[in-house]
Motif scaffolding. Sequence first.
Motif, PDB file in Angstrom:
ATOM      1  N   GLY A  16      44.100  70.088 -47.395  1.00 54.13           N
ATOM      2  CA  GLY A  16      43.821  68.878 -46.650  1.00 54.13           C
ATOM      3  C   GLY A  16      43.867  69.069 -45.001  1.00 54.13           C
ATOM      4  O   GLY A  16      43.823  70.193 -44.726  1.00 54.13           O
ATOM      5  N   ALA A  17      44.161  68.124 -44.128  1.00 57.45           N
ATOM      6  CA  ALA A  17      44.291  68.151 -42.853  1.00 57.45           C
ATOM      7  C   ALA A  17      45.143  69.466 -42.414  1.00 57.45           C
ATOM      8  O   ALA A  17      44.750  70.136 -41.628  1.00 57.45           O
ATOM      9  N   ALA A  18      46.415  69.618 -43.176  1.00 53.67           N
ATOM     10  CA  ALA A  18      47.274  70.789 -42.648  1.00 53.67           C
ATOM     11  C   ALA A  18      46.903  72.047 -43.182  1.00 53.67           C
ATOM     12  O   ALA A  18      46.485  72.925 -42.820  1.00 53.67           O
ATOM     13  N   GLY A  19      46.489  72.047 -44.736  1.00 57.45           N
ATOM     14  CA  GLY A  19      46.604  73.179 -45.435  1.00 57.45           C
ATOM     15  C   GLY A  19      45.122  73.819 -45.075  1.00 57.45           C
ATOM     16  O   GLY A  19      45.173  75.144 -45.102  1.00 57.45           O
ATOM     17  N   LEU A  41      45.230  76.972 -52.983  1.00 57.85           N
ATOM     18  CA  LEU A  41      44.943  76.410 -54.113  1.00 57.85           C
ATOM     19  C   LEU A  41      44.774  74.724 -53.942  1.00 57.85           C
ATOM     20  O   LEU A  41      45.571  74.299 -53.124  1.00 57.85           O
ATOM     21  N   ASP A  42      43.820  74.109 -54.465  1.00 60.15           N
ATOM     22  CA  ASP A  42      43.653  72.582 -54.308  1.00 60.15           C
ATOM     23  C   ASP A  42      43.150  72.105 -55.415  1.00 60.15           C
ATOM     24  O   ASP A  42      42.474  72.994 -56.516  1.00 60.15           O
ATOM     25  N   ALA A  43      43.645  70.833 -55.799  1.00 56.04           N
ATOM     26  CA  ALA A  43      43.113  70.146 -57.033  1.00 56.04           C
ATOM     27  C   ALA A  43      41.660  69.919 -57.208  1.00 56.04           C
ATOM     28  O   ALA A  43      41.100  69.565 -58.114  1.00 56.04           O
ATOM     29  N   LYS A  84      45.494  72.296 -60.203  1.00 53.74           N
ATOM     30  CA  LYS A  84      46.717  71.471 -59.700  1.00 53.74           C
ATOM     31  C   LYS A  84      48.067  72.045 -59.744  1.00 53.74           C
ATOM     32  O   LYS A  84      48.277  72.474 -60.980  1.00 53.74           O
ATOM     33  N   MET A  85      48.789  72.217 -58.904  1.00 53.87           N
ATOM     34  CA  MET A  85      50.101  72.860 -58.945  1.00 53.87           C
ATOM     35  C   MET A  85      51.001  71.619 -59.731  1.00 53.87           C
ATOM     36  O   MET A  85      50.887  70.634 -59.529  1.00 53.87           O
ATOM     37  N   GLU A  86      51.774  72.437 -60.802  1.00 54.40           N
ATOM     38  CA  GLU A  86      52.531  71.423 -61.652  1.00 54.40           C
ATOM     39  C   GLU A  86      54.102  71.764 -61.400  1.00 54.40           C
ATOM     40  O   GLU A  86      54.941  71.295 -61.896  1.00 54.40           O
ATOM     41  N   GLY A 314      52.699  68.698 -43.182  1.00 54.07           N
ATOM     42  CA  GLY A 314      51.775  67.673 -43.350  1.00 54.07           C
ATOM     43  C   GLY A 314      52.732  66.526 -43.767  1.00 54.07           C
ATOM     44  O   GLY A 314      53.886  66.289 -43.780  1.00 54.07           O
ATOM     45  N   ASP A 315      52.109  65.467 -44.613  1.00 58.51           N
ATOM     46  CA  ASP A 315      52.650  64.293 -45.196  1.00 58.51           C
ATOM     47  C   ASP A 315      53.639  64.684 -46.153  1.00 58.51           C
ATOM     48  O   ASP A 315      54.554  63.666 -46.261  1.00 58.51           O
ATOM     49  N   CYS A 316      53.661  65.830 -46.706  1.00 61.45           N
ATOM     50  CA  CYS A 316      54.768  66.141 -47.887  1.00 61.45           C
ATOM     51  C   CYS A 316      56.007  66.608 -47.016  1.00 61.45           C
ATOM     52  O   CYS A 316      57.067  66.883 -48.066  1.00 61.45           O
ATOM     53  N   ARG A 331      50.854  61.728 -40.018  1.00 61.30           N
ATOM     54  CA  ARG A 331      49.477  61.589 -39.319  1.00 61.30           C
ATOM     55  C   ARG A 331      48.846  62.830 -39.419  1.00 61.30           C
ATOM     56  O   ARG A 331      49.340  63.817 -39.491  1.00 61.30           O
ATOM     57  N   ALA A 332      47.531  62.669 -39.157  1.00 65.26           N
ATOM     58  CA  ALA A 332      46.696  63.797 -38.913  1.00 65.26           C
ATOM     59  C   ALA A 332      46.883  64.765 -38.027  1.00 65.26           C
ATOM     60  O   ALA A 332      47.054  65.782 -38.128  1.00 65.26           O
ATOM     61  N   GLN A 333      47.420  64.013 -36.779  1.00 67.36           N
ATOM     62  CA  GLN A 333      47.844  65.035 -35.509  1.00 67.36           C
ATOM     63  C   GLN A 333      49.001  65.799 -35.850  1.00 67.36           C
ATOM     64  O   GLN A 333      49.299  66.644 -35.293  1.00 67.36           O
TER      65      GLN A 333
HETATM   66  C1  LIG Z   1      42.310  55.973 -45.213  1.00 67.57           C
HETATM   67  C2  LIG Z   1      42.902  56.746 -44.341  1.00 67.57           C
HETATM   68  C3  LIG Z   1      42.824  56.564 -42.951  1.00 67.57           C
HETATM   69  C4  LIG Z   1      43.779  57.344 -42.202  1.00 67.57           C
HETATM   70  N1  LIG Z   1      43.890  57.501 -40.740  1.00 67.57           N
HETATM   71  C5  LIG Z   1      44.243  58.034 -40.041  1.00 67.57           C
HETATM   72  C6  LIG Z   1      44.130  58.018 -38.553  1.00 67.57           C
HETATM   73  O1  LIG Z   1      43.091  57.464 -38.148  1.00 67.57           O
HETATM   74  N2  LIG Z   1      44.952  58.960 -37.738  1.00 67.57           N
HETATM   75  C7  LIG Z   1      45.790  59.748 -38.283  1.00 67.57           C
HETATM   76  O2  LIG Z   1      46.452  60.318 -37.555  1.00 67.57           O
HETATM   77  N3  LIG Z   1      46.225  59.599 -39.634  1.00 67.57           N
HETATM   78  C8  LIG Z   1      45.395  59.000 -40.501  1.00 67.57           C
HETATM   79  N4  LIG Z   1      45.731  59.016 -41.893  1.00 67.57           N
HETATM   80  C9  LIG Z   1      46.761  59.881 -42.420  1.00 67.57           C
HETATM   81  C10 LIG Z   1      46.305  61.326 -42.439  1.00 67.57           C
HETATM   82  O3  LIG Z   1      45.076  61.302 -43.084  1.00 67.57           O
HETATM   83  C11 LIG Z   1      47.320  62.022 -42.984  1.00 67.57           C
HETATM   84  O4  LIG Z   1      48.351  62.092 -42.415  1.00 67.57           O
HETATM   85  C12 LIG Z   1      46.857  63.635 -43.268  1.00 67.57           C
HETATM   86  O5  LIG Z   1      45.447  63.705 -44.118  1.00 67.57           O
HETATM   87  C13 LIG Z   1      47.886  64.374 -43.947  1.00 67.57           C
HETATM   88  O6  LIG Z   1      47.458  65.837 -44.004  1.00 67.57           O
HETATM   89  P1  LIG Z   1      48.047  66.542 -45.212  1.00 67.57           P
HETATM   90  O7  LIG Z   1      47.237  67.916 -45.263  1.00 67.57           O
HETATM   91  O8  LIG Z   1      49.385  66.649 -45.438  1.00 67.57           O
HETATM   92  O9  LIG Z   1      47.569  65.924 -46.718  1.00 67.57           O
HETATM   93  P2  LIG Z   1      46.060  65.613 -47.094  1.00 67.57           P
HETATM   94  O10 LIG Z   1      45.083  65.480 -45.769  1.00 67.57           O
HETATM   95  O11 LIG Z   1      46.178  64.413 -47.855  1.00 67.57           O
HETATM   96  O12 LIG Z   1      45.889  66.871 -48.114  1.00 67.57           O
HETATM   97  C14 LIG Z   1      46.375  67.185 -49.428  1.00 67.57           C
HETATM   98  C15 LIG Z   1      45.703  68.041 -50.202  1.00 67.57           C
HETATM   99  O13 LIG Z   1      46.543  68.526 -51.239  1.00 67.57           O
HETATM  100  C16 LIG Z   1      45.642  68.573 -52.347  1.00 67.57           C
HETATM  101  N5  LIG Z   1      46.678  68.335 -53.642  1.00 67.57           N
HETATM  102  C17 LIG Z   1      47.471  67.274 -53.729  1.00 67.57           C
HETATM  103  N6  LIG Z   1      48.179  67.589 -54.775  1.00 67.57           N
HETATM  104  C18 LIG Z   1      47.973  68.827 -55.288  1.00 67.57           C
HETATM  105  C19 LIG Z   1      48.394  69.535 -56.346  1.00 67.57           C
HETATM  106  N7  LIG Z   1      49.220  69.219 -57.066  1.00 67.57           N
HETATM  107  N8  LIG Z   1      47.928  70.808 -56.251  1.00 67.57           N
HETATM  108  C20 LIG Z   1      46.884  71.058 -55.579  1.00 67.57           C
HETATM  109  N9  LIG Z   1      46.563  70.374 -54.623  1.00 67.57           N
HETATM  110  C21 LIG Z   1      47.022  69.189 -54.307  1.00 67.57           C
HETATM  111  C22 LIG Z   1      44.759  67.212 -52.356  1.00 67.57           C
HETATM  112  O14 LIG Z   1      43.651  67.606 -53.012  1.00 67.57           O
HETATM  113  C23 LIG Z   1      44.445  67.503 -50.588  1.00 67.57           C
HETATM  114  O15 LIG Z   1      43.226  68.286 -50.569  1.00 67.57           O
HETATM  115  C24 LIG Z   1      44.979  58.201 -42.804  1.00 67.57           C
HETATM  116  C25 LIG Z   1      44.992  58.222 -44.089  1.00 67.57           C
HETATM  117  C26 LIG Z   1      44.215  57.547 -44.802  1.00 67.57           C
HETATM  118  C27 LIG Z   1      44.418  57.590 -46.524  1.00 67.57           C
END
Ligand SMILES: Cc1cc2nc3c(=O)[nH]c(=O)nc-3n(C[C@H](O)[C@H](O)[C@H](O)COP(=O)(O)OP(=O)(O)OC[C@H]3O[C@@H](n4cnc5c(N)ncnc54)[C@H](O)[C@@H]3O)c2cc1C
Length: 434
Positions: A16-19, A41-43, A84-86, A314-316, A331-333
Amino acid sequence: MSDNAEKHRIVIVGGGAAGLELATSLGKKLGKPGLADITLLDATATHIWKPLLHEVAAGTLDESEQVDYLAQGYRNHFHFRLGKMEGLNRQKKEIHVGATFSENGNLIIPKRTLTYDTLVMAVGSVSNTFGVKGVAEHCLFLDTTAQAFKFQKQLLEMYIKNYIGNEGKTVKPLSIAIIGAGATGVELSAQLHEVTNVLATYGLKEPNDVKLCIIEAATQLLPALPAKLAQATQQQLTALGIDLKLGRRVVEVTPAAIITQDGEYIAADLKVWAAGIKAPNWLKDLDGLETNRINQLVVDSTLKTSDDAIFAIGDCAACAWKGHDGNVPPRAQAAHQQASAVCKSLVNRLKGEALVNFVYYDYGSLVSLGQYTTVGNLMGNLMGTVSIGGFIARVVYLSLYKMHQIAIHGYFRTVMLTLSNLFRRSAFAKIKMH
Ligand SMILES: Cc1cc2nc3c(=O)[nH]c(=O)nc-3n(C[C@H](O)[C@H](O)[C@H](O)COP(=O)(O)OP(=O)(O)OC[C@H]3O[C@@H](n4cnc5c(N)ncnc54)[C@H](O)[C@@H]3O)c2cc1C
């Protein structure tokens, strides 16, 4: 798994945004010169930046914004694995990946394991239903691209069902309720309003055929933004005719309605839950790694979990926000900044140097009300907090996505993509009609 078993194996779970930013930068820095073997790895097979999901849901996003992981890996020297990681076995340094099936249920890839020397967890977050009755069954969510496309399809089908064949008759307006007035709920409501107008222009419906409402437990919209900006947003949404039901805590969702703590019954054809997030439940039992009450993996200031070989970003990830109460916000930033910090740390680690201490820098928050306006606040060392709106806010809002695109495509491709999208938008439908 690896082309060369002697190379240090870095596995990133979640593109996602981080990975995806991390896999791309590590691929260039360590994969290309052959210093490490990088696997993502992504789902799912493709990536859409999550803050764009409300545009996918409303049907306003151009599909060319999707990134194909396999092609991205090929161009940037990392391997992509679909699955999907389990589960996790820390002692054997193995992750367990579930079987992958086709859309019609045929087995494509059986269950398997991937071995790592360093693991980075970047699996993001999901909606938190807080155990409210009926939410899981009767609400739509915007956690994944698949859910956003499902929403878009359902929305269009509802429009067609309500309007085609009923032209000229008085029909009951469609009602859409969004639960949660954070940035996601507010941005989605503005996008849906915009879509309603575009559909009317295309002749698919009458302008007043859709009633939008936002239901929120707090007495103010956008609790994370200053009250002044929240009030400006509130005025804008009210002017658009969006019904704001503030100070209403939802206690139950039924197939036909949303019920609040005061017993109010709010009928809705389509119900969207956007009232908060948590990390996925399966992280709670991940071979003894420490988690917090919303399942996030607890990390130290270097973004490392209690296991030296495992990082989380990231979010996790639950990372204390230095100088503030609580953790770095989801957040994305934050995802972008954490991917850069872990990239530096892993490059350092291979050279035998120290890990980088992550310091979150909050550049402010921006909320886009689609074509109508953008509001937010910017943080700066010299100026303190500055409230912005209109064109400047729109440019800054778009620049957050451009930063993500630059991280994964580089400057040249980002400019080309931006230009080609501008041309495409002038030629094709403004919203997805299928
Ligand atoms: C509708 C919406 C609007 C948003 N708007 C903003 C904004 O304007 N500004 C802002 O800063 N933030 C915003 N956010 C929050 C922002 O999107 C997240 O904080 C950010 O995407 C987190 O990045 P991440 O990489 O942690 O997770 P994600 O970007 O969610 O990526 C997670 C990835 O992990 C994969 N994954 C999940 N489980 C598994 C598994 N078991 N095995 C393998 N892969 C897996 C998923 O397929 C995904 O590709 C918004 C969120 C949403 C839902």
